[in-house]
Design a protein around this motif. Structure first.
Motif, PDB file in Angstrom:
ATOM      1  N   GLN A  38       0.858  -1.190   0.000  1.00 20.17           N
ATOM      2  CA  GLN A  38       0.000   0.000   0.000  1.00 20.17           C
ATOM      3  C   GLN A  38       0.881   1.222   0.000  1.00 20.17           C
ATOM      4  O   GLN A  38       1.530   1.541   1.012  1.00 20.17           O
ATOM      5  CB  GLN A  38      -0.937  -0.004   1.201  1.00 20.17           C
ATOM      6  N   GLN A  42      -2.826   5.394  -1.648  1.00 19.27           N
ATOM      7  CA  GLN A  42      -3.319   4.467  -2.663  1.00 19.27           C
ATOM      8  C   GLN A  42      -3.951   3.257  -1.981  1.00 19.27           C
ATOM      9  O   GLN A  42      -3.827   3.079  -0.781  1.00 19.27           O
ATOM     10  CB  GLN A  42      -2.178   4.023  -3.589  1.00 19.27           C
ATOM     11  N   ARG A  43      -4.652   2.480  -2.747  1.00 16.54           N
ATOM     12  CA  ARG A  43      -5.308   1.320  -2.170  1.00 16.54           C
ATOM     13  C   ARG A  43      -4.360   0.121  -2.116  1.00 16.54           C
ATOM     14  O   ARG A  43      -3.338   0.081  -2.795  1.00 16.54           O
ATOM     15  CB  ARG A  43      -6.576   0.988  -2.944  1.00 16.54           C
ATOM     16  N   LEU A  44      -4.711  -0.815  -1.279  1.00 17.13           N
ATOM     17  CA  LEU A  44      -3.949  -2.052  -1.120  1.00 17.13           C
ATOM     18  C   LEU A  44      -3.946  -2.817  -2.441  1.00 17.13           C
ATOM     19  O   LEU A  44      -4.983  -2.960  -3.083  1.00 17.13           O
ATOM     20  CB  LEU A  44      -4.619  -2.881  -0.016  1.00 17.13           C
ATOM     21  N   GLN A  45      -2.785  -3.287  -2.850  1.00 16.17           N
ATOM     22  CA  GLN A  45      -2.698  -4.002  -4.121  1.00 16.17           C
ATOM     23  C   GLN A  45      -1.719  -5.161  -4.021  1.00 16.17           C
ATOM     24  O   GLN A  45      -0.767  -5.138  -3.225  1.00 16.17           O
ATOM     25  CB  GLN A  45      -2.267  -3.051  -5.243  1.00 16.17           C
TER      26      GLN A  45
ATOM     27  N   VAL B   4     -12.736  -1.147  -7.602  1.00 15.60           N
ATOM     28  CA  VAL B   4     -13.762  -1.310  -6.591  1.00 15.60           C
ATOM     29  C   VAL B   4     -14.088   0.060  -5.997  1.00 15.60           C
ATOM     30  O   VAL B   4     -13.184   0.807  -5.624  1.00 15.60           O
ATOM     31  CB  VAL B   4     -13.278  -2.270  -5.483  1.00 15.60           C
ATOM     32  N   PHE B 106      -8.735  -4.411  -4.137  1.00 13.24           N
ATOM     33  CA  PHE B 106      -9.289  -3.699  -2.994  1.00 13.24           C
ATOM     34  C   PHE B 106      -9.806  -2.311  -3.373  1.00 13.24           C
ATOM     35  O   PHE B 106      -9.260  -1.640  -4.239  1.00 13.24           O
ATOM     36  CB  PHE B 106      -8.226  -3.557  -1.901  1.00 13.24           C
ATOM     37  N   GLY B 107     -10.836  -1.906  -2.656  1.00 19.42           N
ATOM     38  CA  GLY B 107     -11.334  -0.549  -2.765  1.00 19.42           C
ATOM     39  C   GLY B 107     -10.527   0.386  -1.880  1.00 19.42           C
ATOM     40  O   GLY B 107      -9.623  -0.066  -1.160  1.00 19.42           O
ATOM     41  N   PRO B 108     -10.857   1.690  -1.900  1.00 21.36           N
ATOM     42  CA  PRO B 108     -10.099   2.672  -1.123  1.00 21.36           C
ATOM     43  C   PRO B 108     -10.397   2.613   0.378  1.00 21.36           C
ATOM     44  O   PRO B 108      -9.645   3.169   1.173  1.00 21.36           O
ATOM     45  CB  PRO B 108     -10.557   4.005  -1.705  1.00 21.36           C
TER      46      PRO B 108
END
Lengths: 109, 115
Positions: A38, A42-45, B4, B106-108
């Protein structure tokens, strides 16, 4: 129950130095291991998974079943690697991910 | 492809109030997850849906938490009544399969603060 341990909350390294983020897991079967990242705001990826055996952004991770470890490594850290890194294990047929508590990697000049 | 989506992004409520979170997964993703991430911890799975059916809700505190995915697309997660310890980021994820490999997106997240 499956468990993931990331012993370091914070790892600070200099740019160009090698990086190793530690991850140990407990599961008696044949789990699938992942590293998620992360970046700030930003979002978890997904970064990489052990099955793929690939290098992503210079990072690699080898599953050591004897030591039940899945450490994430990069030979030369870059500033853009600064982020939160989570190790995760998926086991069984239900696709349930169990995450570790995460390690914040800070790369400084 | 669009990622998402989650709303709201932030919510502040007082304890004993109710709150609801909404998630719109990536189009075509049959599996949807809700996670709770308390500060300093990794995400913890609350519930997993496959289309509109529940696959795993073993870690959902069912006395106060509920979730639904009525038409197999959007999902809502509700907390009623909220407690202080529910303060966390609530993450929604949906997944796709490539052969036998599943990838969760995953979404924010929705950041909830219970006062």
């Amino acid at each position: 129950a499956q468990r993931v341990t990331q012993p370091e909350k914070l790892l600070s390294v200099f740019k160009g130095a090698p990086v190793e983020l530690k991850c140990n897991y407990s599961y008696s079967g044949s789990p699938e291991l992942f590293w998620y990242v992360q970046y700030s705001r930003q979002r978890l990826q997904l970064l990489l998974r052990h099955i793929s055996r690939e290098s992503i952004k210079g990072f690699t991770a080898d599953l050591n079943k004897g030591e039940t470890s899945f450490h994430l490594k990069k030979p030369f850290a870059q500033e853009e690697d600064s982020a939160m890194y989570y190790c995760a294990v998926m086991a069984g047929t239900a696709s349930k991910l169990t995450f570790g508590t995460g390690t914040r990697l800070q790369v400084t000049l | 492809e669009a990622g998402v989506a989650q709303s709201p992004r932030y919510k502040i409520i007082e304890k004993r109030q109710s709150v609801a979170f909404w998630c719109n997964p990536i189009s075509g993703h049959a599996t949807l997850y809700w996670y709770q991430q308390i500060l300093g911890q990794g995400p913890k799975l609350l519930i997993q849906f496959q289309n509109n059916g529940v696959v795993d809700d073993s870690q959902l505190p069912k006395d106060r938490f509920s979730a639904e995915r009525l038409k197999g697309v959007d999902s809502t997660l509700k907390i009623q009544p909220a407690k202080l310890e529910d303060s966390a980021v609530y993450l929604c994820a949906s997944s796709s399969w490539k052969g036998r490999r599943e990838t969760q997106y995953f979404g924010p997240g929705t950041r909830l603060l219970v006062l």
